[in-house]
Design an enzyme around this catalytic site. Structure first.
Site, PDB file in Angstrom:
ATOM      1  N   HIS A 126      -3.596 -16.797  -1.013  1.00  0.00           N
ATOM      2  CA  HIS A 126      -2.166 -16.825  -1.356  1.00  0.00           C
ATOM      3  C   HIS A 126      -1.620 -18.219  -1.049  1.00  0.00           C
ATOM      4  CE1 HIS A 126      -1.495 -12.474  -1.943  1.00  0.00           C
ATOM      5  NE2 HIS A 126      -2.530 -12.371  -1.115  1.00  0.00           N
TER       6      HIS A 126
ATOM      7  N   GLU B  75       0.873 -19.678  -2.023  1.00  0.00           N
ATOM      8  CA  GLU B  75       2.343 -19.755  -1.941  1.00  0.00           C
ATOM      9  C   GLU B  75       2.845 -19.832  -0.499  1.00  0.00           C
ATOM     10  OE1 GLU B  75       0.631 -17.313  -3.338  1.00  0.00           O
ATOM     11  OE2 GLU B  75       1.224 -15.337  -2.571  1.00  0.00           O
TER      12      GLU B  75
ATOM     13  N   CYS C 127      -4.760 -13.604  -5.860  1.00  0.00           N
ATOM     14  CA  CYS C 127      -5.413 -12.510  -5.147  1.00  0.00           C
ATOM     15  C   CYS C 127      -5.800 -11.350  -6.085  1.00  0.00           C
ATOM     16  CB  CYS C 127      -4.545 -12.064  -3.972  1.00  0.00           C
ATOM     17  SG  CYS C 127      -5.502 -11.161  -2.749  1.00  0.00           S
TER      18      CYS C 127
HETATM   19  N1  GLN Z   1      -5.550  -5.096  -3.385  1.00  0.00           N
HETATM   20  C1  GLN Z   1      -6.398  -6.258  -3.342  1.00  0.00           C
HETATM   21  C2  GLN Z   1      -7.214  -6.331  -2.060  1.00  0.00           C
HETATM   22  O1  GLN Z   1      -6.862  -5.717  -1.078  1.00  0.00           O
HETATM   23  C3  GLN Z   1      -5.580  -7.522  -3.509  1.00  0.00           C
HETATM   24  C4  GLN Z   1      -4.684  -7.808  -2.349  1.00  0.00           C
HETATM   25  C5  GLN Z   1      -3.627  -8.832  -2.655  1.00  0.00           C
HETATM   26  O2  GLN Z   1      -3.341  -9.111  -3.819  1.00  0.00           O
HETATM   27  N2  GLN Z   1      -3.027  -9.370  -1.634  1.00  0.00           N
HETATM   28  O3  GLN Z   1      -8.201  -7.005  -2.012  1.00  0.00           O
END
Ligand code: GLN
Length: 538
Positions: free
Chosen positions: A509, A511, A383
């Site tokens: 994500h 995971e 992410c």
């Molecule tokens: N801060 C980034 C966003 O909101 C990444 C978010 C995250 O890593 N879950 O897009």
């Protein structure tokens, strides 16, 4: 007829109540019962999405996009079930619903009270899960520790449900701590006795007690004492203790006879438990042939729970390739103080930059990513890890020196990572990110395709920012491959680098979908690549 197991905790928080809940679930599953689990969280937040993971623990995202308490992640990982937002009941949701109903005239003429209105709403929400899934058993865990003011309405709802359901349809399992004072060397049952006394004062009598101890099984004398003071059978007192991997706990409780007693108390038909698959899986964790060291580069990474799914996914992948993973958490601000510090990453077999928010530590993460790109160190970006990889490449290869995510610098001349268009006018913070499971199309002949072995993938998301496609061409020209896209081709889902052996980052994500018997493809590929690189070097 659905039966209910209520799980409460006493003495201290953090004694593994969630894992005990999962272990009971597993004991039922291996006997052929269909189960589901609910976590009641007495906090007033509507969901966990607005809480700081570095204080409260990870926010676990479900398929439907609900931002859940991290215990739901433990349930999914242990029980292999897919949960929805209905499986996490918070005081915030309950009050929101009751107040909405009151405003709509739903209680006209009545004074709206905790009993019966709040407790009725709690019971309604629990029963919705039972009606929707029609399981044989619902496990209902109450968060927090006995004695918390906030959890009282939930415990009162449990008490009422135990009266309303027939006998043998519900049981109550109380999880407590039995400390051993080193000077005396004797397990102390008094806190457990007091905790049960407190439970009784609110009308709840436990059927089963699970005592958490530091040093293995409790002696018979301690079990006897707990049984007689707490009015439970001696055969219904069990010990849980520190185990590695945690997936061993169901086996440990089963060996003590807990599975049979749960079945008997709930008046369920006996079936022979089939543990062989689970035992095989646990064995994989216990017999590693090699070791591997992974650097997790983030911020405030000292609370183990803040990235629990990432840790577990790394462990699942490592067990699958036959190695034991050591995860070191590195505060990336140290790479900002002196960029030479980044050389410490040399000693690691792979580097992971997990999800994150805000500008603190971001430059350090960018330096870690640069180190991996330049030194062909296996790299997995999750992410924010993907977003900062794009910033790194834009700054250091495309020489767009002030390239940034607008999350860190809203004024940047080169917003290579920008807010999702639908996010631009959103003011409310709760549940408003791009959340939950989204499908993506994978390009052929890419690492992503090798990892997932599929042209369509589905992973869970939680973000507001994304790759700005105005920079797509420039980035592609320097070797960035945009290897998976959202269905409308407007969103980048994964990136990789042609010149590196394993440089992979994903906007999702993965995971959250990793299971101990079925590791997440990117994590598996990352661990495998890190191990291969290690053996090349040695
Ligand atoms: N801060 C980034 C966003 O909101 C990444 C978010 C995250 O890593 N879950 O897009």
């Amino acid at each position: 007829m659905t039966k209910y197991i209520f799980i409460t905790g006493g003495v201290l928080s953090g004694i593994g109540k969630g894992i005990v809940t999962c272990s009971i679930g597993k004991m039922l599953q291996v006997r052929g019962f269909n189960i589901t689990a609910i976590k009641c969280d007495p906090y007033i937040n509507v969901d966990a999405g607005t809480m700081n993971p570095y204080i409260h623990g990870e926010v676990f995202v479900l398929e439907d996009g609900y931002e859940a308490d991290m215990d739901l992640g433990t349930y999914e990982r242990f029980l292999g079930i897919t949960l929805t937002g209905n499986n996490n009941i918070t005081s915030g949701q309950i009050y929101q619903e009751v107040i909405k109903r009151e405003r709509n005239g739903g209680y006209l003429g009545h004074c709206v009270q905790i009993i019966p209105h709040i407790t009725d709403e709690i019971k309604r929400k629990i029963r919705i899960v039972a009606q929707e899934n029609k399981p044989d058993v619902v496990l209902v865990e109450c968060g927090g520790t006995l004695g918390d003011i906030e959890s009282l309405p939930f415990l009162e709802a449990f008490r009422q449900m135990r009266m309303e359901e027939k006998r043998n349809e519900t049981i109550l399992v109380h999880v407590t701590l039995v400390p051993v004072l080193s000077a005396v060397g004797e397990p102390k049952t008094k806190p457990t006795q007091h905790s049960v006394k407190e439970l009784r004062a609110i009308g709840l009598q436990p059927d089963i007690i699970v005592a958490r101890s530091e040093n293995g099984l409790l002696p018979l004398s301690a079990k006897d004492k707990i049984a007689s003071y707490c009015s439970v059978e001696q055969r219904a007192v069990y010990t849980s203790y520190n185990v590695e991997p945690i997936y061993k706990l169901p086996l440990i409780l089963e060996e003590q006879g807990m599975g049979e007693v749960v079945i008997e108390y709930l008046n369920l038909v006996k079936g022979i438990p089939k543990w062989s698959k689970w035992k095989q899986m646990v064995k994989k964790f216990e017999q590693p042939k090699k070791n591997i060291k992974i650097a997790m580069c983030g911020k405030y990474t000292d609370l183990a729970d803040s990235y629990v799914s990432v840790n577990e996914a790394l462990k699942h992948a490592s067990a699958a390739v036959g190695c034991k993973v050591k995860i070191d958490w590195i505060e990336t601000e140290i790479f900002e103080k002196d960029s030479k510090n980044v050389q410490m990453l040399e000693q690691y077999d792979g580097v992971l930059v997990p999800g994150g928010f805000g500008s603190r530590g971001a430059l350090g993460k960018i330096r870690a990513i640069e180190f991996c790109r330049m030194n062909d160190k296996p790299f997995l970006g999750i992410c924010y890890g993907l977003q900062l990889s794009i910033v790194e490449i834009a700054r250091n290869i495309l020489k767009l020196t002030d390239a940034d995510s607008t999350e860190c610098n809203p004024e940047t001349k080169h917003p290579v990572i920008d807010l999702l268009p639908e996010q631009k006018n959103i003011k409310e913070k709760g549940g408003t990110m791009r959340l939950g499971s989204h499908e993506a199309i994978v390009q052929l002949n890419t690492l992503t395709h090798v990892l997932y072995k599929s042209e369509k993938i589905r992973e869970r998301h939680r973000h507001r920012w994304e790759v700005n496609l105005e920079y797509q061409q420039q980035l592609e020209e320097v070797g960035v491959i945009f290897s998976a896209w959202s269905l409308d081709k407007k969103r980048v889902e994964t990136i990789e680098l042609t010149n590196n052996k394993f440089f992979f980052a994903t906007q999702s994500h993965p995971e959250f979908k990793s299971r101990p018997w079925d590791p997440s493809p990117p994590y598996y590929g990352f661990i495998k690549a890190s191990l291969e690189k290690k053996s090349q070097l040695s």
